[in-house]
Design an enzyme around this catalytic site. Sequence first.
Site, PDB file in Angstrom:
ATOM      1  N   ASP A 198      20.269  -1.015 -34.131  1.00 51.87           N
ATOM      2  CA  ASP A 198      19.329  -0.130 -33.431  1.00 51.87           C
ATOM      3  C   ASP A 198      17.926  -0.657 -33.697  1.00 51.87           C
ATOM      4  O   ASP A 198      17.747  -1.690 -34.365  1.00 51.87           O
ATOM      5  CB  ASP A 198      19.482   1.324 -33.911  1.00 51.87           C
ATOM      6  CG  ASP A 198      19.041   2.357 -32.858  1.00 51.87           C
ATOM      7  OD1 ASP A 198      17.848   2.354 -32.487  1.00 51.87           O
ATOM      8  OD2 ASP A 198      19.878   3.160 -32.417  1.00 51.87           O
ATOM      9  N   GLY A 213      16.918  -4.485 -34.382  1.00 48.19           N
ATOM     10  CA  GLY A 213      16.638  -5.462 -33.336  1.00 48.19           C
ATOM     11  C   GLY A 213      16.409  -4.780 -32.004  1.00 48.19           C
ATOM     12  O   GLY A 213      16.239  -3.558 -31.941  1.00 48.19           O
ATOM     13  N   ASP A 214      16.434  -5.613 -30.954  1.00 48.78           N
ATOM     14  CA  ASP A 214      16.130  -5.140 -29.601  1.00 48.78           C
ATOM     15  C   ASP A 214      17.309  -5.493 -28.707  1.00 48.78           C
ATOM     16  O   ASP A 214      17.600  -6.678 -28.493  1.00 48.78           O
ATOM     17  CB  ASP A 214      14.851  -5.848 -29.120  1.00 48.78           C
ATOM     18  CG  ASP A 214      14.513  -5.507 -27.678  1.00 48.78           C
ATOM     19  OD1 ASP A 214      15.192  -4.638 -27.087  1.00 48.78           O
ATOM     20  OD2 ASP A 214      13.572  -6.113 -27.147  1.00 48.78           O
ATOM     21  N   PHE A 215      17.989  -4.482 -28.173  1.00 44.59           N
ATOM     22  CA  PHE A 215      19.194  -4.786 -27.385  1.00 44.59           C
ATOM     23  C   PHE A 215      18.877  -5.364 -26.006  1.00 44.59           C
ATOM     24  O   PHE A 215      19.787  -5.703 -25.251  1.00 44.59           O
ATOM     25  CB  PHE A 215      20.178  -3.624 -27.336  1.00 44.59           C
ATOM     26  CG  PHE A 215      19.677  -2.281 -26.853  1.00 44.59           C
ATOM     27  CD1 PHE A 215      18.807  -2.150 -25.788  1.00 44.59           C
ATOM     28  CD2 PHE A 215      20.146  -1.120 -27.475  1.00 44.59           C
ATOM     29  CE1 PHE A 215      18.394  -0.898 -25.341  1.00 44.59           C
ATOM     30  CE2 PHE A 215      19.735   0.142 -27.045  1.00 44.59           C
ATOM     31  CZ  PHE A 215      18.852   0.247 -25.971  1.00 44.59           C
ATOM     32  N   HIS A 233      22.600   5.605 -20.291  1.00 42.62           N
ATOM     33  CA  HIS A 233      22.001   6.696 -19.503  1.00 42.62           C
ATOM     34  C   HIS A 233      20.486   6.796 -19.721  1.00 42.62           C
ATOM     35  O   HIS A 233      19.798   7.459 -18.959  1.00 42.62           O
ATOM     36  CB  HIS A 233      22.716   8.030 -19.771  1.00 42.62           C
ATOM     37  CG  HIS A 233      22.378   8.701 -21.061  1.00 42.62           C
ATOM     38  ND1 HIS A 233      22.675  10.024 -21.306  1.00 42.62           N
ATOM     39  CD2 HIS A 233      21.773   8.253 -22.191  1.00 42.62           C
ATOM     40  CE1 HIS A 233      22.273  10.360 -22.513  1.00 42.62           C
ATOM     41  NE2 HIS A 233      21.731   9.303 -23.074  1.00 42.62           N
TER      42      HIS A 233
HETATM   43  C1  LIG Z   1      20.272   8.385 -26.772  1.00 41.43           C
HETATM   44  S1  LIG Z   1      20.243   7.528 -28.312  1.00 41.43           S
HETATM   45  C2  LIG Z   1      21.996   7.355 -28.650  1.00 41.43           C
HETATM   46  C3  LIG Z   1      22.285   7.150 -30.099  1.00 41.43           C
HETATM   47  C4  LIG Z   1      23.767   7.059 -30.477  1.00 41.43           C
HETATM   48  N1  LIG Z   1      24.427   5.909 -29.883  1.00 41.43           N
HETATM   49  C5  LIG Z   1      24.492   8.343 -30.141  1.00 41.43           C
HETATM   50  O1  LIG Z   1      25.466   8.315 -29.382  1.00 41.43           O
HETATM   51  O2  LIG Z   1      24.070   9.390 -30.649  1.00 41.43           O
HETATM   52  C6  LIG Z   1      19.753   5.891 -27.812  1.00 41.43           C
HETATM   53  C7  LIG Z   1      19.544   4.935 -28.959  1.00 41.43           C
HETATM   54  O3  LIG Z   1      19.073   3.682 -28.437  1.00 41.43           O
HETATM   55  C8  LIG Z   1      18.142   3.147 -29.374  1.00 41.43           C
HETATM   56  N2  LIG Z   1      17.289   2.156 -28.717  1.00 41.43           N
HETATM   57  C9  LIG Z   1      16.347   2.379 -27.773  1.00 41.43           C
HETATM   58  N3  LIG Z   1      15.782   1.227 -27.394  1.00 41.43           N
HETATM   59  C10 LIG Z   1      16.382   0.236 -28.128  1.00 41.43           C
HETATM   60  C11 LIG Z   1      16.228  -1.189 -28.167  1.00 41.43           C
HETATM   61  N4  LIG Z   1      15.356  -1.808 -27.354  1.00 41.43           N
HETATM   62  N5  LIG Z   1      17.020  -1.889 -29.010  1.00 41.43           N
HETATM   63  C12 LIG Z   1      17.923  -1.255 -29.815  1.00 41.43           C
HETATM   64  N6  LIG Z   1      18.109   0.087 -29.818  1.00 41.43           N
HETATM   65  C13 LIG Z   1      17.343   0.829 -28.974  1.00 41.43           C
HETATM   66  C14 LIG Z   1      17.382   4.384 -29.835  1.00 41.43           C
HETATM   67  O4  LIG Z   1      16.668   4.158 -31.025  1.00 41.43           O
HETATM   68  C15 LIG Z   1      18.499   5.407 -29.967  1.00 41.43           C
HETATM   69  O5  LIG Z   1      19.048   5.433 -31.265  1.00 41.43           O
END
Ligand SMILES: C[S@@+](CC[C@H](N)C(=O)[O-])C[C@H]1O[C@@H](n2cnc3c(N)ncnc32)[C@H](O)[C@@H]1O
Length: 324
Positions: A198, A213-215, A233
């Site tokens: 994350d 990191g950055d996905f 979503h």
């Molecule tokens: C809606 S939350 C879902 C969290 C978890 N998977 C769940 O089901 O509860 C979206 C997640 O994406 C992460 N996120 C957003 N942008 C990101 C990025 N560029 N790289 C990695 N993670 C990211 C956020 O920090 C957050 O934890």
Amino acid sequence: MPGSPADRLARLADGYLVTQLLHVAVALGVPDALAAGARNAPDLARELGAVPDVLHRVLRGLAAEEVLEELPDGRFALSPVGELLRAGVPGSLRGAVAARGGLYYRSAAELFAAVRDGGTPFELAEGRPFFDALAAEPARLAAFRASMADRSAREAGAVVAAYDVSGFASVVDVGGGSGALLRAVRERAPSADVLLFDRPEVVAGSDLPAVGGDFFAQVPAGSDAYLLSRVLHDWDDDAARRVLTVCRVAMRPDSVLLVVEAVLPERAVDDPAAVRMDLHVLVLLRGRERTAAEYAALCAAAGLRLTRDVPTEAGVHVLEVRPA
Ligand SMILES: C[S@@+](CC[C@H](N)C(=O)[O-])C[C@H]1O[C@@H](n2cnc3c(N)ncnc32)[C@H](O)[C@@H]1O
């Protein structure tokens, strides 16, 4: 007349008050203070540091919505609905309530501007993207994480009950947040190597093996299984396709990707919770919930194919995705 269209409409229009009544109760600690038994407003106000008359009127508002019970002697007790505002009880919605009242609330007021002129309501209200705002404000990040953790705790058990994860030897939870789903997977596959991935500020301090990191750039390569729970979503089609492509690059030919998402119903009344979630992600991120066919098309555009759609007891689906 109670139950009439006018009464229903009036209550809907007053939803802005109800969101804040719930938020105030949670922010002050009213539900946990009432956990041991009924209390009156002056007594609660003294303990929680509130203005007695205002607190009394807030408690009455919550009683009118049947979140609290108003006893004949003037004390207030938690109703079964109010019990779910307590911290740590099974099915707690405390985090969800705090996030709605304290983090999402102002953005909803920009929905009209967004529907008329475009843009993302959260950015119109706050001047920066949602996840950047969280990174800059630890209290709001904590509120968001608590909300995700509540929801994820409700969904994770249902996901691993519906989809057999016991054969996985390695699992990466991409955008895994608190890691609730990854923990549920580890319970079913105790010898699996698990990794939470994350944003750096989110994985900091996690008790799970974790990488920040950055996905949109890269995710750890070569794992048996990848999880993407409630991530796609958050993003429009172009960004969601980029996340899927990054996952595809990291996957082996025999890896599997489990996309955990609500699937939009044909008619809104068939799944109002999914439709409301579509509006949350619209307001915060200009993301969208999708139909199964839309997920299949998104996967195809990223070199992947949707191989199974497994519904769960929690309303979300597990979409099994493999390299095309
Ligand atoms: C809606 S939350 C879902 C969290 C978890 N998977 C769940 O089901 O509860 C979206 C997640 O994406 C992460 N996120 C957003 N942008 C990101 C990025 N560029 N790289 C990695 N993670 C990211 C956020 O920090 C957050 O934890």
